[in-house]
Enzyme design. Structure first.
Site, PDB file in Angstrom:
ATOM      1  N   TYR A  32       0.840  -1.196   0.000  1.00  0.00           N
ATOM      2  CA  TYR A  32       0.000   0.000   0.000  1.00  0.00           C
ATOM      3  C   TYR A  32       0.868   1.235   0.000  1.00  0.00           C
ATOM      4  O   TYR A  32       2.083   1.183   0.192  1.00  0.00           O
ATOM      5  CB  TYR A  32      -0.941   0.010   1.208  1.00  0.00           C
ATOM      6  CG  TYR A  32      -0.278   0.370   2.531  1.00  0.00           C
ATOM      7  CD1 TYR A  32      -0.434   1.641   3.081  1.00  0.00           C
ATOM      8  CD2 TYR A  32       0.504  -0.553   3.214  1.00  0.00           C
ATOM      9  CE1 TYR A  32       0.168   1.981   4.275  1.00  0.00           C
ATOM     10  CE2 TYR A  32       1.101  -0.225   4.418  1.00  0.00           C
ATOM     11  CZ  TYR A  32       0.935   1.045   4.940  1.00  0.00           C
ATOM     12  OH  TYR A  32       1.542   1.383   6.134  1.00  0.00           O
ATOM     13  N   ARG A  99      -7.936 -20.316  -1.341  1.00  0.00           N
ATOM     14  CA  ARG A  99      -6.968 -20.071  -0.270  1.00  0.00           C
ATOM     15  C   ARG A  99      -5.854 -21.115  -0.288  1.00  0.00           C
ATOM     16  O   ARG A  99      -6.085 -22.309  -0.111  1.00  0.00           O
ATOM     17  CB  ARG A  99      -7.679 -20.067   1.088  1.00  0.00           C
ATOM     18  CG  ARG A  99      -6.792 -19.526   2.204  1.00  0.00           C
ATOM     19  CD  ARG A  99      -7.537 -19.467   3.526  1.00  0.00           C
ATOM     20  NE  ARG A  99      -6.750 -18.744   4.521  1.00  0.00           N
ATOM     21  CZ  ARG A  99      -5.745 -19.268   5.227  1.00  0.00           C
ATOM     22  NH1 ARG A  99      -5.405 -20.540   5.012  1.00  0.00           N
ATOM     23  NH2 ARG A  99      -5.075 -18.551   6.096  1.00  0.00           N
ATOM     24  N   LYS A 145       6.608  -1.834   2.170  1.00  0.00           N
ATOM     25  CA  LYS A 145       5.386  -1.230   2.723  1.00  0.00           C
ATOM     26  C   LYS A 145       4.221  -2.181   2.455  1.00  0.00           C
ATOM     27  O   LYS A 145       3.368  -1.958   1.589  1.00  0.00           O
ATOM     28  CB  LYS A 145       5.140   0.151   2.107  1.00  0.00           C
ATOM     29  CG  LYS A 145       4.181   1.023   2.916  1.00  0.00           C
ATOM     30  CD  LYS A 145       4.197   2.444   2.402  1.00  0.00           C
ATOM     31  CE  LYS A 145       3.201   3.327   3.150  1.00  0.00           C
ATOM     32  NZ  LYS A 145       3.590   3.577   4.542  1.00  0.00           N
ATOM     33  N   GLU A 177      12.451   2.529  14.528  1.00  0.00           N
ATOM     34  CA  GLU A 177      11.530   3.561  14.032  1.00  0.00           C
ATOM     35  C   GLU A 177      10.305   3.597  14.922  1.00  0.00           C
ATOM     36  O   GLU A 177      10.255   2.926  15.955  1.00  0.00           O
ATOM     37  CB  GLU A 177      11.149   3.274  12.582  1.00  0.00           C
ATOM     38  CG  GLU A 177      10.500   1.923  12.357  1.00  0.00           C
ATOM     39  CD  GLU A 177      10.226   1.635  10.882  1.00  0.00           C
ATOM     40  OE1 GLU A 177      10.205   2.576  10.074  1.00  0.00           O
ATOM     41  OE2 GLU A 177      10.024   0.452  10.545  1.00  0.00           O
ATOM     42  N   LEU A 201      11.160   1.214   7.422  1.00  0.00           N
ATOM     43  CA  LEU A 201      10.593   1.699   6.165  1.00  0.00           C
ATOM     44  C   LEU A 201      11.241   3.045   5.872  1.00  0.00           C
ATOM     45  O   LEU A 201      11.243   3.940   6.731  1.00  0.00           O
ATOM     46  CB  LEU A 201       9.079   1.855   6.276  1.00  0.00           C
ATOM     47  CG  LEU A 201       8.400   2.365   5.004  1.00  0.00           C
ATOM     48  CD1 LEU A 201       8.415   1.295   3.929  1.00  0.00           C
ATOM     49  CD2 LEU A 201       6.976   2.807   5.295  1.00  0.00           C
TER      50      LEU A 201
END
Length: 285
Positions: A32, A99, A145, A177, A201
């Site tokens: 995302y 799945r 991400k 972070e 990130l």
């Protein structure tokens, strides 16, 4: 904001149907990105979109548009929603299939969505916040991400329940972070921040901040620092698309810089607003 992009088409939100076997829903198998919007303009869009493509490549999902096509679609969505200040959220999953932990066959197509949300601009002066220290229990590919955010969510909730705005994560005493941000410190006029490796990130606001430091003569050292280093620092700040550049003035009850915004953090807030205005036009707030 009643519209969104669904697999390249600009449609109303109520018309969207996501399959219950979408791998994003069942496995978090996707990536995302979030881009801030000021004056109806995307901020640092190329950096954000390049990171989306990089994250998708890391997990072997092909983005079904070029970067230029995607940017044009996002700009059309912003116009359609009439958004002045806010964010655009976008998500790409591996698609819907029976799945199975292994990747589906190649005919299964990725699923892309994007939508906007209002977020007022609060001005460059942001008051200091409290933070909580907690162990970094996440996986070792934090540079992607991805949709796998449970570790971040649990850390953020721990901070919220302690009356804090952010959780500062550490691995064996080395600060990595925040739960949804990057953390930096100021020591003797130098900004220190964790190197952009697999443990963090590489935030876009972080990258813009480092560019602003270079442009304005603020020394930067990208190296790991300890909890002790952070608690003894002259200033501590955290950065993200949502909070921009914000000081941290208390960590686990330890007061930083007498609870005040430090001079370099304040300079960075001003420089960041100037960069927003350079890209997106003059701000009224």
């Amino acid at each position: 904001m009643g519209n969104l992009i669904f697999n390249g088409e600009l449609i109303t939100r109520s018309a969207v149907k996501i399959d219950v076997e979408d791998r994003g829903y069942q496995f978090g198998d996707g990536v995302y990105e979030v881009i801030r919007i000021y004056n109806g303009q995307l901020f640092a869009s190329e950096m954000h979109l390049k990171r989306l493509f990089e994250s998708a490549k890391f997990i072997r999902i092909k983005v079904p548009f070029t970067l230029e096509e995607l940017k044009a679609k996002l700009e059309a969505l912003i116009v359609k929603d009439g958004l002045t200040f806010g964010i655009v959220y976008m998500q790409l999953t591996r698609g819907a299939s029976s799945r199975n932990h292994a990747f589906p066959t190649e005919e299964v197509e990725p699923v892309f969505i994007a939508y906007t949300k209002e977020m007022p601009y609060a001005g460059e002066v942001k008051p200091g916040v409290k933070a909580l220290l907690t162990d970094d229990m996440r996986w070792l590919r934090c540079n992607i991400k991805s949709l796998n955010l449970l570790g971040n969510i649990l850390a953020k909730q721990e901070a919220v329940e302690a009356g804090c705005a952010e959780a500062v994560l550490h691995r064996d005493g080395i600060v990595t972070e925040g739960s949804s941000s990057n953390v930096s410190i100021i020591v003797d006029g130098t900004l220190k921040t964790h190197p952009a490796n697999n443990l963090i990130l590489n935030g876009i606001t972080r990258r813009v901040m480092l560019q602003l430091c270079q442009a304005n003569g603020i020394p930067v050292v990208e190296e790991a620092f300890s909890i002790a280093d952070m608690l003894a620092a002259d200033e501590v700040l955290y950065t993200s698309t949502g909070v921009e550049v914000t000081p941290i003035v208390s960590i686990d009850g330890k007061i930083i810089n007498d609870g005040q915004t430090g001079p370099i953090t304040r300079q960075l807030q001003v420089y960041f607003r100037e960069e927003i205005e350079r890209q997106c036009g003059r701000l009224k707030a």
